[in-house]
Design a protein around this motif. Structure first.
Motif, short mmCIF file in Angstrom:
data_model
loop_
_atom_site.label_atom_id
_atom_site.label_comp_id
_atom_site.label_asym_id
_atom_site.label_seq_id
_atom_site.Cartn_x
_atom_site.Cartn_y
_atom_site.Cartn_z
N LEU A 1 13.57 -27.35 6.99
CA LEU A 1 13.24 -26.00 7.82
C LEU A 1 13.35 -24.60 7.11
O LEU A 1 14.15 -24.52 6.30
N ASP A 2 12.19 -23.80 7.27
CA ASP A 2 12.41 -22.52 6.97
C ASP A 2 13.72 -21.75 7.77
O ASP A 2 14.02 -22.36 8.74
N PHE A 3 13.93 -20.55 7.54
CA PHE A 3 15.17 -19.97 8.07
C PHE A 3 14.25 -18.88 9.03
O PHE A 3 14.39 -18.90 10.26
N ASP A 4 14.02 -17.51 8.63
CA ASP A 4 13.81 -16.46 9.22
C ASP A 4 12.41 -16.72 10.15
O ASP A 4 11.23 -17.15 9.26
N GLY A 5 12.46 -16.61 11.47
CA GLY A 5 11.16 -16.85 12.19
C GLY A 5 11.09 -18.28 12.62
O GLY A 5 10.26 -18.51 13.30
N THR A 6 11.92 -19.21 12.03
CA THR A 6 12.13 -20.36 12.47
C THR A 6 13.42 -20.86 13.11
O THR A 6 13.30 -21.39 14.14
N LEU A 7 14.34 -20.60 12.51
CA LEU A 7 15.69 -20.78 13.08
C LEU A 7 16.50 -19.58 13.71
O LEU A 7 17.20 -19.84 14.62
N GLY B 1 7.66 -24.26 9.65
CA GLY B 1 7.74 -22.77 9.14
C GLY B 1 6.83 -21.89 9.81
O GLY B 1 6.09 -22.17 10.61
N ASP B 2 7.05 -20.66 9.53
CA ASP B 2 6.13 -19.55 10.44
C ASP B 2 5.30 -18.61 9.59
O ASP B 2 4.64 -17.90 10.18
N ASP B 3 5.38 -18.71 8.24
CA ASP B 3 4.89 -17.51 7.49
C ASP B 3 4.00 -18.17 6.35
O ASP B 3 3.93 -19.29 5.95
N VAL B 4 3.24 -17.09 5.70
CA VAL B 4 2.44 -17.60 4.59
C VAL B 4 2.90 -18.33 3.54
O VAL B 4 2.44 -19.08 2.93
N THR B 5 4.11 -17.81 3.27
CA THR B 5 4.93 -18.52 2.04
C THR B 5 5.40 -20.05 2.36
O THR B 5 5.49 -20.72 1.53
N ASP B 6 5.21 -20.50 3.71
CA ASP B 6 5.40 -21.77 3.96
C ASP B 6 4.16 -22.62 3.74
O ASP B 6 4.13 -24.23 3.74
N GLU B 7 2.88 -21.97 3.59
CA GLU B 7 1.69 -22.73 3.43
C GLU B 7 1.77 -23.60 2.18
O GLU B 7 1.26 -24.96 2.06
#
Ligand SMILES: [Mg+2]
Length: 251
Positions: A16-22, A194-200
């Motif tokens: 899990l990503d943190f910011d924008g996810t949790l 995740g929610d962001d481009v770095t999650d790609e």
């Protein structure tokens, strides 16, 4: 809720990503707070997945520890440049502090006269946040591009209202791949959210590993599934914890 049907949820490895996810994204990175209900859900998932739950974030590992406390789990920090595995061992890419010092001085020159820009020095990377000044996006990106020119081992990563300069040699995808070679993750099916481009990077790796990928919010993505927002995702996550606990009681 049928956001994403899981056939064998007890066999998942959850990343899990943190910011924008949790947590919802806040005006300043320090202002976010993990809801107590989310902390409880994470603890239930960790227990029912035999520890196969990790946070994969752009933040420093210590910052995540403090935000989650007293809950604690394996974490990959600074978009995969640092990592603490399930037995507590630390892994990190080498740091060029001279480069980071120089980059910090340049960014401070840009940020100091302008209200609302935030320079964030991390252990392995440096970022400038322009959430408070979206009008300065172009100037921030230009400054970062000039900084990246200083060293060909440096790459830029853009996120939501933030651009980061970091050494190449690790991203969220490589972090997940590393966890997947280790207990208790190995042999499970990865699910990355995740929610962001770095999650790609992580979406692509997890897709290749035959796992599941879930993107929160709008935007182009390699993820297989999508959910509208953080609140809808957290409700779904809590349902998964219920299902896992019921499965344990029955089976
Ligand atoms: Mg995020």
């Amino acid at each position: 809720m049928t956001l994403l049907e899981l056939t064998h949820p007890h066999r998942l490895a959850l990343f899990l990503d943190f910011d924008g996810t949790l947590v919802e994204i806040a005006e300043k990175p320090d202002a976010v707070r993990l809801a107590e209900t989310t902390r409880v859900t994470l603890a239930r998932l960790q227990r029912t997945l035999d520890g196969a739950l990790a946070i994969i974030t752009g933040r420093e590992i210590e910052v995540i520890d403090a935000m989650l406390s007293p809950f604690r789990c394996p974490v990959a920090g600074v978009h995969g440049l640092t990592r603490r595995d399930a037995v507590g061992r630390a892994h990190a890419t080498a740091v060029d502090t001279a480069f980071l010092d120089q980059a910090e001085r340049r960014l401070e020159q840009l940020a100091r006269p302008e209200a609302g820009l935030l320079v964030e020095r991390k252990s392995h990377a440096i970022a400038i946040h322009y959430r408070g000044r979206p009008d300065l996006e172009h100037a921030c990106i230009e400054a970062m591009e000039a900084i990246a020119q200083l060293d060909d081992r440096v790459r830029l990563v853009r996120g939501k209202m933030v651009v980061e300069a970091r050494p190449s040699g690790g991203d969220k995808g490589t972090a997940v791949a590393e966890f997947m070679t280790e207990a208790p993750f190995a042999g499970r099916r990865p699910l990355f959210v995740g929610d962001d481009v770095t999650d790609e990077d992580a979406f692509e790796v997890v897709n290749r590993l035959g796992g599941l990928t879930l993107k929160i919010g709008p935007g182009k993505t390699h993820a297989q599934h999508r959910v509208a927002d953080t609140a809808a995702f957290l409700a779904w996550l809590d349902d998964i914890a219920d299902t896992l606990e019921k499965g344990r009681t029955i089976g």
